[in-house]
Design a protein around this motif. Structure first.
Motif, short mmCIF file in Angstrom:
data_model
loop_
_atom_site.label_atom_id
_atom_site.label_comp_id
_atom_site.label_asym_id
_atom_site.label_seq_id
_atom_site.Cartn_x
_atom_site.Cartn_y
_atom_site.Cartn_z
N LEU A 22 0.85 -1.27 -0.08
CA LEU A 22 -0.05 -0.07 -0.03
C LEU A 22 0.93 1.09 0.22
O LEU A 22 0.47 2.32 -0.59
CB LEU A 22 -0.86 -0.02 1.18
N THR A 62 0.44 -7.44 -2.37
CA THR A 62 -0.57 -6.74 -1.56
C THR A 62 -1.91 -7.44 -1.56
O THR A 62 -2.20 -7.42 -0.26
CB THR A 62 -0.73 -5.36 -2.22
N HIS A 103 -7.87 0.17 0.40
CA HIS A 103 -7.27 -0.74 -0.36
C HIS A 103 -8.19 -0.92 -1.63
O HIS A 103 -7.75 -0.87 -2.87
CB HIS A 103 -7.15 -1.82 0.52
#
Length: 182
Positions: A22, A62, A103
């Motif tokens: 992130l 991720t 996210h």
């Protein structure tokens, strides 16, 4: 329950790798956006390489880290459900929801840039990059201090962090205007 700490360690490892993704993906977005406005063939060469880097980071590091961190967190809460009765945990879970929303919105930006749809500026992405930082600070202090009551210090701390990040952003922008290669 002796395996609780192993699950906790795995949770922390995947939290770290999730945040690493992130922190880095918006940086790649900055470079992708800036490459989009370069002349050919530089635009195509950089664009292709940056999309590949973003795809690998997002899909190999991720997303799997987010899923595994969340899975281990649920497992931890199943083993120690009394944690859900504590006020600091309610606040932490609120920040976790914000992290998941961050996210998902980052995923939206990722998909746009993979399609060469540039809808945000590189400056916007530099600021967007700080969203995960705010959430990380809040969650770390909550987990360590286990205190959701003392909001005044927490809010002041987040505001000071925001001011420092904005000042850093302005200083960097001034440096870049004087030296584009900085």
């Amino acid at each position: 329950m002796e395996y609780y700490n192993y699950i906790k360690a795995l949770h922390l490892i995947f939290i770290i790798t999730w945040f690493a993704g992130l922190f880095y993906i918006p940086r790649l977005f900055v470079y992708q956006i800036e490459a989009f406005y370069k002349p050919s063939p530089e635009k195509e060469i950089l664009g292709k390489q940056l999309k590949l880097m973003a795809r690998r980071l997002w899909n190999i590091i991720t997303w799997p880290s987010a899923i595994l961190a969340t899975g281990f967190a649920i497992w931890l809460l199943l083993l120690r459900p009394f944690l859900l009765e504590q006020p600091w945990m309610h606040v932490k879970l609120t920040f976790v929801v914000l992290l998941i929303l961050y996210h998902l919105k980052t995923h939206h930006y990722y998909k746009q840039l993979q399609r060469d749809e540039v809808k945000k500026s590189s400056n916007f992405m530099r600021l967007w990059n700080e969203g995960a930082t705010f959430i990380l600070f809040a969650v770390i202090f909550l987990v360590i201090l286990k205190n959701a009551i003392n909001w005044i210090f927490g809010v002041v701390g987040i505001l000071v962090l925001g001011i420092l990040l904005m000042l850093g952003f302005k200083v960097y922008k001034n440096i870049r205007s004087k030296n584009p290669d900085a």
